[in-house]
Design a protein around this motif. Structure first.
Motif, PDB file in Angstrom:
ATOM      1  N   ALA A   1       0.843  -1.199   0.000  1.00 20.40           N
ATOM      2  CA  ALA A   1       0.000   0.000   0.000  1.00 20.40           C
ATOM      3  C   ALA A   1       0.882   1.254   0.000  1.00 20.40           C
ATOM      4  CB  ALA A   1      -0.939  -0.002   1.199  1.00 20.40           C
ATOM      5  N   ALA A   2       1.662   1.416  -1.052  1.00 19.57           N
ATOM      6  CA  ALA A   2       2.579   2.559  -1.135  1.00 19.57           C
ATOM      7  C   ALA A   2       1.835   3.887  -1.074  1.00 19.57           C
ATOM      8  CB  ALA A   2       3.395   2.471  -2.425  1.00 19.57           C
ATOM      9  N   HIS A   3       0.589   3.896  -1.566  1.00 17.64           N
ATOM     10  CA  HIS A   3      -0.189   5.132  -1.568  1.00 17.64           C
ATOM     11  C   HIS A   3      -0.525   5.598  -0.155  1.00 17.64           C
ATOM     12  CE1 HIS A   3      -2.960   1.743  -1.472  1.00 17.64           C
ATOM     13  NE2 HIS A   3      -3.805   2.535  -0.820  1.00 17.64           N
ATOM     14  N   TYR A   4      -0.542   4.667   0.812  1.00 22.21           N
ATOM     15  CA  TYR A   4      -0.840   5.023   2.197  1.00 22.21           C
ATOM     16  C   TYR A   4       0.433   5.416   2.945  1.00 22.21           C
ATOM     17  CZ  TYR A   4      -2.819   4.797   6.915  1.00 22.21           C
ATOM     18  OH  TYR A   4      -3.225   5.108   8.194  1.00 22.21           O
ATOM     19  N   SER A   5       1.488   4.620   2.790  1.00 25.53           N
ATOM     20  CA  SER A   5       2.718   4.876   3.529  1.00 25.53           C
ATOM     21  C   SER A   5       3.566   5.979   2.914  1.00 25.53           C
ATOM     22  CB  SER A   5       3.546   3.589   3.633  1.00 25.53           C
ATOM     23  OG  SER A   5       3.893   3.105   2.345  1.00 25.53           O
ATOM     24  N   SER A   6       3.461   6.178   1.593  1.00 30.10           N
ATOM     25  CA  SER A   6       4.277   7.178   0.898  1.00 30.10           C
ATOM     26  C   SER A   6       3.418   7.994  -0.067  1.00 30.10           C
ATOM     27  CB  SER A   6       5.411   6.486   0.127  1.00 30.10           C
ATOM     28  OG  SER A   6       6.227   5.716   0.988  1.00 30.10           O
ATOM     29  N   PRO A   7       2.399   8.695   0.456  1.00 33.95           N
ATOM     30  CA  PRO A   7       1.479   9.413  -0.443  1.00 33.95           C
ATOM     31  C   PRO A   7       2.151  10.513  -1.257  1.00 33.95           C
ATOM     32  CG  PRO A   7       1.096  10.048   1.841  1.00 33.95           C
ATOM     33  CD  PRO A   7       2.015   8.871   1.873  1.00 33.95           C
ATOM     34  N   ASP A   8       3.141  11.181  -0.690  1.00 29.19           N
ATOM     35  CA  ASP A   8       3.821  12.250  -1.426  1.00 29.19           C
ATOM     36  C   ASP A   8       4.575  11.684  -2.626  1.00 29.19           C
ATOM     37  OD1 ASP A   8       2.908  14.187   0.327  1.00 29.19           O
ATOM     38  OD2 ASP A   8       4.711  14.170   1.563  1.00 29.19           O
ATOM     39  N   ALA A   9       5.292  10.588  -2.407  1.00 27.99           N
ATOM     40  CA  ALA A   9       6.061   9.979  -3.497  1.00 27.99           C
ATOM     41  C   ALA A   9       5.141   9.458  -4.596  1.00 27.99           C
ATOM     42  CB  ALA A   9       6.925   8.840  -2.955  1.00 27.99           C
ATOM     43  N   VAL A  10       4.042   8.815  -4.205  1.00 24.59           N
ATOM     44  CA  VAL A  10       3.103   8.288  -5.201  1.00 24.59           C
ATOM     45  C   VAL A  10       2.414   9.432  -5.942  1.00 24.59           C
ATOM     46  CG1 VAL A  10       0.984   6.954  -5.537  1.00 24.59           C
ATOM     47  CG2 VAL A  10       2.751   6.122  -3.963  1.00 24.59           C
ATOM     48  N   ALA A  11       2.033  10.487  -5.220  1.00 21.93           N
ATOM     49  CA  ALA A  11       1.402  11.634  -5.871  1.00 21.93           C
ATOM     50  C   ALA A  11       2.352  12.286  -6.862  1.00 21.93           C
ATOM     51  CB  ALA A  11       0.954  12.650  -4.825  1.00 21.93           C
ATOM     52  N   ASP A  12       3.622  12.384  -6.512  1.00 25.72           N
ATOM     53  CA  ASP A  12       4.606  12.960  -7.439  1.00 25.72           C
ATOM     54  C   ASP A  12       4.675  12.141  -8.726  1.00 25.72           C
ATOM     55  OD1 ASP A  12       5.246  15.025  -5.716  1.00 25.72           O
ATOM     56  OD2 ASP A  12       7.048  14.049  -4.916  1.00 25.72           O
ATOM     57  N   LEU A  13       4.680  10.819  -8.591  1.00 16.22           N
ATOM     58  CA  LEU A  13       4.704   9.953  -9.772  1.00 16.22           C
ATOM     59  C   LEU A  13       3.469  10.168 -10.636  1.00 16.22           C
ATOM     60  CD1 LEU A  13       5.940   6.583  -8.212  1.00 16.22           C
ATOM     61  CD2 LEU A  13       7.208   8.012  -9.827  1.00 16.22           C
ATOM     62  N   ILE A  14       2.311  10.254  -9.987  1.00 14.34           N
ATOM     63  CA  ILE A  14       1.059  10.426 -10.728  1.00 14.34           C
ATOM     64  C   ILE A  14       1.032  11.771 -11.435  1.00 14.34           C
ATOM     65  CG2 ILE A  14      -1.440  10.721 -10.471  1.00 14.34           C
ATOM     66  CD1 ILE A  14      -1.312   8.630  -8.222  1.00 14.34           C
ATOM     67  N   GLU A  15       1.452  12.821 -10.757  1.00 17.97           N
ATOM     68  CA  GLU A  15       1.425  14.167 -11.356  1.00 17.97           C
ATOM     69  C   GLU A  15       2.377  14.259 -12.544  1.00 17.97           C
ATOM     70  OE1 GLU A  15       0.135  16.497  -7.247  1.00 17.97           O
ATOM     71  OE2 GLU A  15       2.240  16.347  -7.813  1.00 17.97           O
ATOM     72  N   LYS A  16       3.552  13.649 -12.440  1.00  9.87           N
ATOM     73  CA  LYS A  16       4.475  13.631 -13.576  1.00  9.87           C
ATOM     74  C   LYS A  16       3.891  12.817 -14.736  1.00  9.87           C
ATOM     75  CE  LYS A  16       8.663  14.084 -10.773  1.00  9.87           C
ATOM     76  NZ  LYS A  16       9.898  13.390 -10.291  1.00  9.87           N
ATOM     77  N   PHE A  17       3.259  11.721 -14.391  1.00 11.49           N
ATOM     78  CA  PHE A  17       2.638  10.865 -15.398  1.00 11.49           C
ATOM     79  C   PHE A  17       1.523  11.588 -16.130  1.00 11.49           C
ATOM     80  CE2 PHE A  17      -0.615   7.357 -16.043  1.00 11.49           C
ATOM     81  CZ  PHE A  17      -0.014   6.820 -17.171  1.00 11.49           C
TER      82      PHE A  17
END
Length: 254
Positions: free
Chosen positions: A232-248
């Protein structure tokens, strides 16, 4: 614009909204949870994405937690995708960025394959289940992942599983195993929009080889990894996952 903070129900699905109010046909993100869970464990990511200006919607799928009464029995993956489609159309959403975790990835694959006009891009976080792996082994992988997750997530998951109920969870698991064996990869092959497959570096459920395999099936797929995170990377590392999504979203490689 007014920000959505309270949950509401449309087309039978309890939904959490974050960020600017969604305009009919406007840009939006839809986050789809995994087996037996609710949208609660997506809240950290939803808030982070909304802080960047996105309109984010997080429904509980039928039969699960606050949408439990929307289904008399545990729906199959195809039925969940159909319910998500009805919800999407009732809200008159434009093409959405679909973000899913675990078995939710199978639901999103079925949705995107059937209704490509409703999908802008797809993000698969820790996709499950891997064909050819027995249900017992899949459960073993999930149990091995639990100690790697934050305590807050374990509390949310335990509560959600209890509300959904063990019988429904077991039935949903059987449906998901069947879909993984028969349909998941076929549905992915029909997706033509860009797709990003993300895994935590410590994920015991979705292996590195499996995520790379899925990215290769999609017409325009790519992979990314979140260091130090588990399933559940989106829960433990929301900033990192959000950065990936925004770049994508703007065409970056993640």
């Amino acid at each position: 614009m007014r920000r959505q903070t309270e949950g509401w129900t449309r087309a039978g699905l309890f939904t959490r909204g974050f960020g600017p109010e969604v305009r009919a046909g406007g840009p939006n993100m839809v986050l789809v949870h995994g087996l037996g869970l609710s949208g609660r464990y997506f809240v950290p990511l939803a808030r982070r994405l909304a802080a960047g200006g996105a309109s984010v919607l997080v429904p509980d799928l039928p039969g699960n937690v606050r949408s439990r009464s929307a289904a008399r029995r545990a729906p199959g993956v195809g039925e969940l995708a159909g319910a998500l489609r009805r919800w999407h159309r009732e809200l008159a959403l434009g093409p959405s960025l679909l973000v899913a975790n675990s078995v939710g990835c199978q639901v999103v694959a079925a949705f995107a394959a059937r209704d490509p006009a409703l999908v802008e891009r797809v993000v698969l976080l820790g996709p499950a289940l891997e064909p050819g792996v027995t249900g017992l082994r899949q459960c073993g992988r999930l149990m091995a992942d639990a100690p790697r997750e934050p305590l807050g997530l374990l509390a949310v998951a335990a509560t959600d599983y209890l509300v959904t109920g063990p019988l429904r969870f077991a039935a949903s698991f059987r449906h998901a195993l069947r879909d993984a064996a028969e349909s998941f990869e076929k549905q992915l092959a029909r997706i033509e929009v860009p797709a990003l497959v993300v895994r935590g570096s410590g994920d015991t459920v979705a292996s590195r080889d499996w995520t790379r395999r899925l990215a290769g099936i999609v017409g325009d797929g790519r992979v990314a990894q979140v260091g130090g995170a588990a399933h559940a990377a989106h829960y433990s590392s929301p900033d990192a996952v959000a950065d990936l999504i925004e770049k994508f979203m703007v065409g970056g490689r993640g």
